[in-house]
Design a protein around this motif. Structure first.
Motif, mmCIF file in Angstrom:
data_model
loop_
_atom_site.group_PDB
_atom_site.id
_atom_site.type_symbol
_atom_site.label_atom_id
_atom_site.label_comp_id
_atom_site.label_asym_id
_atom_site.label_seq_id
_atom_site.Cartn_x
_atom_site.Cartn_y
_atom_site.Cartn_z
ATOM 1 N N TYR A 1 0.809 -1.213 0.000
ATOM 2 C CA TYR A 1 0.000 0.000 0.000
ATOM 3 C C TYR A 1 0.849 1.272 0.000
ATOM 4 C CZ TYR A 1 -3.375 -3.482 1.628
ATOM 5 O OH TYR A 1 -4.135 -4.601 1.765
ATOM 6 N N PRO A 2 0.304 2.338 -0.597
ATOM 7 C CA PRO A 2 0.986 3.638 -0.552
ATOM 8 C C PRO A 2 0.933 4.225 0.865
ATOM 9 C CG PRO A 2 -0.817 3.625 -2.172
ATOM 10 C CD PRO A 2 -0.908 2.362 -1.393
ATOM 11 N N SER A 3 1.662 5.300 1.055
ATOM 12 C CA SER A 3 1.678 5.941 2.363
ATOM 13 C C SER A 3 0.470 6.862 2.523
ATOM 14 C CB SER A 3 2.967 6.746 2.520
ATOM 15 O OG SER A 3 3.062 7.712 1.486
ATOM 16 N N HIS A 4 0.186 7.234 3.795
ATOM 17 C CA HIS A 4 -0.830 8.241 4.089
ATOM 18 C C HIS A 4 -0.143 9.594 4.231
ATOM 19 C CE1 HIS A 4 -2.318 4.415 5.943
ATOM 20 N NE2 HIS A 4 -3.421 4.768 5.318
ATOM 21 N N ARG A 5 -0.826 10.663 3.799
ATOM 22 C CA ARG A 5 -0.255 11.999 3.913
ATOM 23 C C ARG A 5 -1.332 12.983 4.375
ATOM 24 N NH1 ARG A 5 4.786 12.457 1.488
ATOM 25 N NH2 ARG A 5 5.399 10.598 0.356
#
Length: 614
Positions: free
Chosen positions: A132-136
């Motif tokens: 999964y991609p990161s949260h920002r």
């Protein structure tokens, strides 16, 4: 004629399309619907366009709207502003459910451009290291205001919210928070020490790993990140509570925060280039029996002013506290612990690779005279009276406090620290050779008996006068004294060792014209005196195949005499009573290997170092 958008002022208007408008959208009369605001025109950052969509995803009140049998969709390509999902600017309505909807809809990045109230917990979806991609969460001139309803950490994991009270490790990770203002939701008046209530914790460190907080401003909140809950109790290798993992906090401003970091244990922690003003407390890792409590920490280049204790920690493995500036810290906490850096450890625990260097400690007048105050304090149980702290180095710090470090006598690596004259007088540290102005030279020489024996005895060392003069240069070219330890190995031509001797020689050396300029003589005067001779006892076996192969003594410990003979640029040190030893099957010793360690002491220089003995 070019096609146009059907324009609607509010989300309610777009949800109430008439049958003819829906038909015209389906027939392609309009490109789509342009929405001017959510609750009223202009209350979102900009108008956005929705298009007919066949997405199977449900209406989420933001990017997908179902109305009159059709779906309209706007695909956000960058960070999503919560105002597009129905959040209201200001401190009257909790914005968290709308931000939650953004993440639940598959978006991973949120931007904050106005005041938003955080009155409930925000659960981030799963994002492990491998998937999964990161949260920002990105600040675009906006701020988040925390209430007392989020004192466990506003940002947490969605899994933990779905299973409240669970002790499983319900974490998520890879969270980047940048350029955001975070404040408490109360009135911004008063001061943290006058009882004005603070509210809110920003990140729940129990369920959020791999956190990066950069260029943010925190004002009057309880905690920035907190970790205290029990996890994985059936896993014997697990940390039972308060385990903070992979946290990076760089380039932020903290004002009047109750405690910036509050945890029991930590792995991989970075706190760098932060400005901390008036904070009741700094960084706390409270579990004192950890092995270690903190595994890898970099706490560097921060400013901590007008606060309490900057760092409280149990045992650290691989830690660096460097380049920090401390001034005017006088909050109640520092009056209790009486230290800027307070290290606490239990029985059987210690520090493994902790470097405290290049910090500047500026204390107030009370701390300069308080006999219990120390910038760096180690509080724990030592197993023996002579035990040192394990691999702790304290180097190149500056301080004007009553004491730089306590207990001073436990510090193994201590050098280059700039402290006041009064602190030197009280110091009980192990002073390094460099700081004590002690210089060393080492040399190895092979001395063949065929050319090294005279009526005075056997040459045991040839001392280069220029070498000693170079040592004196390091001591400001002043009269000095020193010691030469000379280890002698009696060797055969086959390099078999059949005896060993240690000769210790004291010397005094004086420049010919100390303190003179006009008419100065470029020479040195010296005198050597034998202190002692020590042989390995004769008769010790050195080979199991030959009974006569035993050690031999080659100087007399009681009657040996030292003679110093000038020899050009050298001084030959000759020791009497030499007897060339010989053993069966190996032959006679025909040479001495001389290993010399010269130590010269700066007894007559301008430096006031070390500590008072009497």
């Amino acid at each position: 004629m070019a096609k146009e958008f059907l324009i609607k002022k509010t989300m309610a208007d777009m949800r109430n399309l008439c049958a003819c408008e829906i038909s015209e959208l389906q027939d392609g009369v309009y490109l789509g619907v342009q929405l001017l605001g959510y609750y009223q025109a202009g209350d979102t950052p900009a108008p956005i366009e929705y298009y007919l969509s066949t997405t199977p995803d449900a209406d989420n009140s933001g990017s997908i709207i179902a109305t009159g049998g059709i779906k309209l969709e706007h695909r956000f390509l960058e960070a999503v502003n919560p105002l597009y999902f129905g959040a209201k600017a200001g401190l009257d309505t909790d914005a968290t459910p709308f931000i939650q909807q953004i993440f639940n809809s598959g978006y991973r990045s949120v931007e904050i451009s106005c005041q938003l109230l955080a009155d409930s917990y925000l659960g981030l979806p799963d994002a492990t290291i491998q998937r999964y991609p990161s949260h920002r969460i990105i600040g675009k001139g906006g701020s988040v205001h925390l209430t007392n309803n989020v004192n466990d950490g506003w940002i947490t994991s969605q899994s933990s919210l779905l299973n409240p009270g669970s002790t499983d490790n319900l974490y998520t990770g890879k969270v980047f928070i940048d350029n955001l203002v975070v404040r408490n939701a109360g009135a911004d008046i008063g001061n943290v020490v006058d009882g004005t209530p603070l509210s809110g914790t920003f990140v729940d460190g129990d369920w959020i790993y791999n956190v990066f907080i950069t260029k943010c401003s925190f004002f009057r909140v309880k905690h920035v990140i907190k970790s205290y809950k029990e996890k994985r109790p059936l896993n014997t290798n697990a940390y039972q509570n308060g385990y903070l993992q992979s946290v990076t906090i760089i380039g932020n401003i903290f004002e009047q925060v109750e405690r910036i970091v509050d945890a029991y244990r930590c792995f991989n922690f970075t706190f760098k280039d932060n400005m901390c003003e008036g904070c009741l407390s700094g960084i706390w890792f409270k579990y004192i029996d950890g092995k270690p409590t903190v595994n890898v920490a970099r706490i560097v280049d921060n400013i901590f002013e007008g606060g309490g204790v900057f760092l409280y920690s149990g045992p650290i493995a691989g830690g660096k506290v460097s380049g920090n500036y401390f001034e005017g810290n006088d909050k109640p906490e520092i009056k209790t612990y009486k230290a800027h850096l307070y290290f606490k450890f239990g029985t059987g625990t210690n520090y493994m690779g902790l470097a405290i260097d290049n910090n500047n400690f500026q204390s107030n007048e009370e701390q300069k005279v308080d006999v219990e105050f120390s910038d760096i304090k180690f509080d724990g149980n030592f197993t023996t009276d002579a035990e040192y702290l394990g691999n702790v180095s304290i180097r190149n710090n500056n301080s004007n406090s009553y004491s730089l470090v306590e207990p001073q006598s436990r510090i193994k690596f201590y050098e280059g620290n700039s402290i006041t004259a009064d602190m030197y007088a009280r110091s009980r540290t192990v002073v390094s050779p460099t700081q004590s102005r002690v210089s060393f030279q080492r040399k190895r020489q092979e001395l063949l008996s065929s050319t090294s024996i005279s009526s005075d005895g056997h040459v045991i060392a040839r001392i280069n006068v220029a070498r000693i003069k170079s040592l004196m240069t390091r001591q400001e070219d002043r009269t000095s004294n020193g010691t030469i330890n000379i280890m002698l190995l009696a060797k055969t031509s086959g390099m078999i060792t059949i005896g060993a001797t240690l000769a210790i020689v004291d010397f005094l050396i004086m420049p010919a014209s100390e303190g003179m300029s006009s008419g100065a003589i470029d020479d040195v005067y010296y005198k050597f005196k034998l202190r002692s001779v020590l042989n390995i006892d004769a008769g010790k076996p050195i080979n199991s195949n030959f009974s006569g192969a035993t050690t031999k003594a080659h100087f007399n410990e009681d009657t040996a005499v030292l003679t110093a003979v000038p020899d050009g640029d050298f001084v030959k040190l000759i020791l009497s009573t030499f007897v060339a030893p010989s053993i069966d099957n190996f032959g006679k010793a025909d040479r001495l290997l001389s290993f010399q360690t010269i130590q010269i002491n700066a007894s007559n220089n301008s430096y006031n170092v070390g500590y008072t003995v009497l």
